[in-house]
Design an enzyme around this catalytic site. Structure first.
Site, PDB file in Angstrom:
ATOM      1  CG  ASP A  26      -1.858  -1.199   1.229  1.00  0.00           C
ATOM      2  OD1 ASP A  26      -2.146  -1.724   0.148  1.00  0.00           O
ATOM      3  OD2 ASP A  26      -2.257  -1.611   2.330  1.00  0.00           O
ATOM      4  CG  HIS A  34      -1.821  -2.446  -7.128  1.00  0.00           C
ATOM      5  ND1 HIS A  34      -0.837  -2.925  -7.950  1.00  0.00           N
ATOM      6  CD2 HIS A  34      -1.560  -2.969  -5.913  1.00  0.00           C
ATOM      7  CE1 HIS A  34      -0.025  -3.709  -7.255  1.00  0.00           C
ATOM      8  NE2 HIS A  34      -0.450  -3.757  -6.018  1.00  0.00           N
TER       9      HIS A  34
HETATM   10  P1  IMO Z   1      -0.817  -4.434  -2.086  1.00  0.00           P
HETATM   11  O1  IMO Z   1      -0.378  -5.059  -3.379  1.00  0.00           O
HETATM   12  C1  IMO Z   1      -1.054  -4.540   2.256  1.00  0.00           C
HETATM   13  C2  IMO Z   1      -1.098  -8.501   4.161  1.00  0.00           C
HETATM   14  C3  IMO Z   1      -2.336  -8.959   4.879  1.00  0.00           C
HETATM   15  C4  IMO Z   1      -1.726  -9.828   5.971  1.00  0.00           C
HETATM   16  C5  IMO Z   1      -0.567 -10.493   5.235  1.00  0.00           C
HETATM   17  C6  IMO Z   1      -0.871 -11.888   4.714  1.00  0.00           C
HETATM   18  O2  IMO Z   1      -2.111  -3.718  -2.181  1.00  0.00           O
HETATM   19  O3  IMO Z   1       0.268  -3.615  -1.491  1.00  0.00           O
HETATM   20  P2  IMO Z   1      -2.341 -12.740   2.650  1.00  0.00           P
HETATM   21  O4  IMO Z   1      -3.804 -12.572   2.357  1.00  0.00           O
HETATM   22  O5  IMO Z   1      -1.446 -12.179   1.615  1.00  0.00           O
HETATM   23  O6  IMO Z   1      -1.978 -14.152   3.009  1.00  0.00           O
HETATM   24  O7  IMO Z   1      -2.118 -11.885   4.003  1.00  0.00           O
HETATM   25  O8  IMO Z   1      -0.247  -9.637   4.160  1.00  0.00           O
HETATM   26  N1  IMO Z   1      -1.288  -8.086   2.751  1.00  0.00           N
HETATM   27  C7  IMO Z   1      -1.232  -6.816   2.313  1.00  0.00           C
HETATM   28  N2  IMO Z   1      -1.095  -5.664   3.001  1.00  0.00           N
HETATM   29  N3  IMO Z   1      -1.113  -4.520   0.916  1.00  0.00           N
HETATM   30  C8  IMO Z   1      -1.221  -5.671   0.216  1.00  0.00           C
HETATM   31  O9  IMO Z   1      -1.146  -5.708  -1.133  1.00  0.00           O
HETATM   32  C9  IMO Z   1      -1.329  -6.896   0.917  1.00  0.00           C
HETATM   33  N4  IMO Z   1      -1.466  -8.180   0.555  1.00  0.00           N
HETATM   34  C10 IMO Z   1      -1.434  -8.908   1.688  1.00  0.00           C
HETATM   35  O10 IMO Z   1      -3.062  -7.875   5.397  1.00  0.00           O
HETATM   36  O11 IMO Z   1      -1.171  -9.054   6.997  1.00  0.00           O
HETATM   37 MG    MG Z   2      -2.827  -1.848  -1.803  1.00  0.00          MG
END
Ligand code: IMO
Ligand code: MG
Length: 334
Positions: A15, A45
């Site tokens: 993020d 995204h």
């Molecule tokens: P973008 O691409 C922020 C976090 C989840 C959790 C950990 C594991 O938007 O940056 P998962 O479902 O992947 O097994 O969860 O990772 N998490 C993210 N946090 N941005 C993301 O994607 C995330 N994808 C997974 O909140 O702590």
């Molecule tokens: Mg994100």
């Protein structure tokens, strides 16, 4: 024939504004392929195009610019969610059908994996079935995209796609981030894929072709998940509400803390970042508070200039690969 590849890598816990940067770089460069290299429906995204706010999960910004948008072998797909995303983008007038390509090796999220995660609270996952899909992949029990009939119009072999006669210029748009990487993150509070430059390289692109590595960070950090991350300070509440720090995928509140300079240095060095983009600098300016964490202590600065100066000096001393740092103050460009 691959001419060059640029990589976007998130240096924190997701993020950080990868979608915005990917959109901007695609506008500025003559890329032919925008490739997602890790993750699946767990990613969210957000970016702006023609005054539209667009949120994508699996499909890269290539679609918006009529470039090939590839889902690479390190990714997983929830077919139902992907088809919904295709429809969402088609309804906005974008031509997805001709531009979306899915490598045959991508793994498919099964309904039972999503159900398995329904009550998951230890990590605080996105409950998208992502972790169990990777687990089954490594257990060699997974279902691959090549065996999924619904996806057949999109299936390719990424090797043939990238190593043909036509010149290819790539932008890798990663998901998640360094602090969530399965190996480098704060295990077990991690995702199940490789969110580093290593993840991008595993798409059949020779490392000699890498041109620029854009490392994306935020001027403060956010994290979504079960561990306690945010120190008690009402300023974080204020930032969260005023600047909408809620997850694009699950709507959960993001926990906040100040930028950790030691972690940032480590992440830049491991990923070989050449250009660093620090997003949301406008937020710190608006609250007129300029803090970082160094060696686990909070360090405060009087002004934005002092903050910038300190970070620039520190990074230029410790990060050999870094040649440019940008502090970004708008949701639209870098
Ligand atoms: P973008 O691409 C922020 C976090 C989840 C959790 C950990 C594991 O938007 O940056 P998962 O479902 O992947 O097994 O969860 O990772 N998490 C993210 N946090 N941005 C993301 O994607 C995330 N994808 C997974 O909140 O702590
Ligand atoms: Mg994100």
């Amino acid at each position: 024939m691959i001419q060059y590849a640029d990589i976007i890598v998130d240096l924190q816990a997701g993020d950080t504004g990868k979608g915005k940067v990917a959109n901007h770089l695609t506008e500025q460069n003559d890329y032919t392929h925008i490739i997602r290299y890790n993750g699946g429906g767990n990613a969210g995204h957000t970016f702006y195009h023609n005054n539209n706010k667009i949120v994508t999960h699996n499909i890269t910004v290539g679609i918006i610019h009529n470039k090939k948008s590839v889902i690479g072998p390190g990714c997983v797909i929830d077919t139902k969610k992907l088809l919904e995303e295709i429809e969402y983008l088609e309804n906005m007038g974008y031509n997805v059908k001709d531009k979306l390509l899915i490598d045959k090796r991508v793994h498919i999220v099964k309904q039972e994996y999503i159900e398995e995660e329904t009550n998951e609270t230890i990590i605080g996952t996105t409950k998208t079935g992502t972790g169990p899909t990777y687990r089954n992949k490594y257990d060699r029990k997974g279902l691959r995209a090549e065996n999924c009939e619904e996806l057949s119009p999109y299936i390719i072999d990424i090797y043939d796609e990238l190593h043909g006669k036509e010149p290819v210029r790539i932008l890798f748009e990663g998901a998640q981030g360094f602090e969530l990487d399965i190996d480098w993150g704060d295990y077990p509070y991690v995702t199940s894929s490789h969110c580093t430059v290593g993840g991008a390289l595993n798409n059949g692109v020779p490392h000699q072709k890498i041109r620029d590595v854009y490392g994306i960070a935020k001027a403060y950090r956010t994290y979504v998940g079960s561990k306690k991350f945010e120190p008690s300070d009402e300023i974080f509440d204020y930032i969260r509400n005023k600047f909408d720090e809620f997850g694009a995928t699950t709507g959960r509140a993001r926990q906040l803390n100040w930028l950790d300079i030691n972690e940032l240095i480590k992440s830049i060095n491991i990923n070989g970042v050449t250009t660093l983009i620090i997003n949301k600098f406008d937020v710190l300016k608006e609250i007129n508070t300029f803090n970082i964490i160094e060696n686990n202590d909070v360090k405060s600065f009087e002004s934005s200039d002092e903050f910038v100066q300190y970070i620039q000096t520190k990074l230029s001393k410790h990060c050999e690969t870094l040649s440019d740092i940008k502090f970004s103050e708008t949701p639209y460009i870098i």
